[in-house]
Write a protein that holds these residues in place. Structure first.
Motif, PDB file in Angstrom:
ATOM      1  N   GLN A   3      26.036 -62.924 -13.145  1.00 22.48           N
ATOM      2  CA  GLN A   3      25.037 -62.614 -12.124  1.00 22.48           C
ATOM      3  C   GLN A   3      24.169 -61.464 -12.596  1.00 22.48           C
ATOM      4  OE1 GLN A   3      27.367 -62.019  -8.494  1.00 22.48           O
ATOM      5  NE2 GLN A   3      26.768 -64.066  -7.832  1.00 22.48           N
ATOM      6  N   LEU A   4      22.873 -61.578 -12.321  1.00 21.11           N
ATOM      7  CA  LEU A   4      21.909 -60.554 -12.674  1.00 21.11           C
ATOM      8  C   LEU A   4      21.184 -60.130 -11.404  1.00 21.11           C
ATOM      9  CD1 LEU A   4      22.253 -62.577 -15.221  1.00 21.11           C
ATOM     10  CD2 LEU A   4      20.122 -61.555 -16.005  1.00 21.11           C
ATOM     11  N   VAL A   5      21.091 -58.825 -11.181  1.00 19.75           N
ATOM     12  CA  VAL A   5      20.445 -58.311  -9.984  1.00 19.75           C
ATOM     13  C   VAL A   5      19.433 -57.247 -10.397  1.00 19.75           C
ATOM     14  CG1 VAL A   5      20.736 -57.158  -7.778  1.00 19.75           C
ATOM     15  CG2 VAL A   5      22.490 -58.777  -8.593  1.00 19.75           C
ATOM     16  N   VAL A  24      24.171 -56.395 -14.517  1.00 24.44           N
ATOM     17  CA  VAL A  24      24.782 -57.666 -14.893  1.00 24.44           C
ATOM     18  C   VAL A  24      26.280 -57.627 -14.595  1.00 24.44           C
ATOM     19  CG1 VAL A  24      25.193 -59.291 -16.775  1.00 24.44           C
ATOM     20  CG2 VAL A  24      23.073 -57.964 -16.700  1.00 24.44           C
ATOM     21  N   SER A  25      26.789 -58.706 -14.025  1.00 28.29           N
ATOM     22  CA  SER A  25      28.227 -58.832 -13.788  1.00 28.29           C
ATOM     23  C   SER A  25      28.702 -60.174 -14.315  1.00 28.29           C
ATOM     24  CB  SER A  25      28.553 -58.700 -12.305  1.00 28.29           C
ATOM     25  OG  SER A  25      27.901 -59.707 -11.568  1.00 28.29           O
ATOM     26  N   ALA A  97      16.688 -61.814 -17.483  1.00 26.18           N
ATOM     27  CA  ALA A  97      17.328 -63.055 -17.891  1.00 26.18           C
ATOM     28  C   ALA A  97      18.193 -62.833 -19.125  1.00 26.18           C
ATOM     29  CB  ALA A  97      16.274 -64.124 -18.178  1.00 26.18           C
ATOM     30  N   ALA A  98      19.140 -63.749 -19.349  1.00 25.62           N
ATOM     31  CA  ALA A  98      20.068 -63.636 -20.472  1.00 25.62           C
ATOM     32  C   ALA A  98      20.119 -64.942 -21.252  1.00 25.62           C
ATOM     33  CB  ALA A  98      21.462 -63.285 -19.964  1.00 25.62           C
ATOM     34  N   TYR A 111      20.638 -67.532 -17.768  1.00 32.10           N
ATOM     35  CA  TYR A 111      20.888 -66.882 -16.484  1.00 32.10           C
ATOM     36  C   TYR A 111      19.682 -66.046 -16.091  1.00 32.10           C
ATOM     37  CZ  TYR A 111      25.659 -68.110 -17.742  1.00 32.10           C
ATOM     38  OH  TYR A 111      26.784 -68.796 -18.116  1.00 32.10           O
ATOM     39  N   TRP A 112      19.416 -66.036 -14.772  1.00 28.63           N
ATOM     40  CA  TRP A 112      18.254 -65.339 -14.231  1.00 28.63           C
ATOM     41  C   TRP A 112      18.643 -64.539 -13.001  1.00 28.63           C
ATOM     42  CZ3 TRP A 112      13.292 -65.543 -16.275  1.00 28.63           C
ATOM     43  CH2 TRP A 112      13.089 -66.466 -17.314  1.00 28.63           C
TER      44      TRP A 112
END
Length: 122
Positions: A3-5, A24-25, A97-98, A111-112
């Motif tokens: 998860q990205l916040v 990031v988690s 993003a990753a 991931y976004w």
């Protein structure tokens, strides 16, 4: 689950500065290339900056070179985007993003985050 916040967006006058954060988690950021993108209304998503997995090499889009700086804090598992000398054209929703590859292509990011609004007034 990764998860990205994002946080740190807001309203700023032209010439001002903002610092965006991306917490990031689920995985450590050192296992990903981390990127920032932005999207203005009725425009395509635009690459802003990227930082590499291990060495921390950085890469920037032409429109932000010399004004924006991407960095990361591995201990906090957080990526930052320091934005200086902001212009009205920088107004957009900014996304973190990753990805596993060194790319600037949005569809290749796995991931976004949900995005944070940045508005620069003239």
């Amino acid at each position: 689950q990764v998860q990205l916040v994002e946080s740190g967006g807001g309203l700023v006058q032209a010439g001002g500065s903002l610092r965006l954060s991306c917490a990031v988690s689920g995985r450590t950021i050192s296992t990903y290339f981390m990127g920032w993108f932005r999207q203005a209304p009725e425009k395509e998503r635009e690459f802003v900056a990227r930082i590499s997995k291990v060495v921390g090499n950085t890469y920037y889009g032409d429109s932000v070179k010399g004004r924006f700086t991407i960095s990361r804090d591995d201990a906090k598992n957080t990526v930052y985007l320091q934005m200086n000398s902001l212009k009205p054209d920088d107004t957009a929703v900014y996304y973190c993003a990753a990805t596993q590859m060194p790319t600037t292509t949005p569809r290749l990011y796995d991931y976004w985050g949900q995005g944070t609004q940045v508005t620069v007034s003239s």
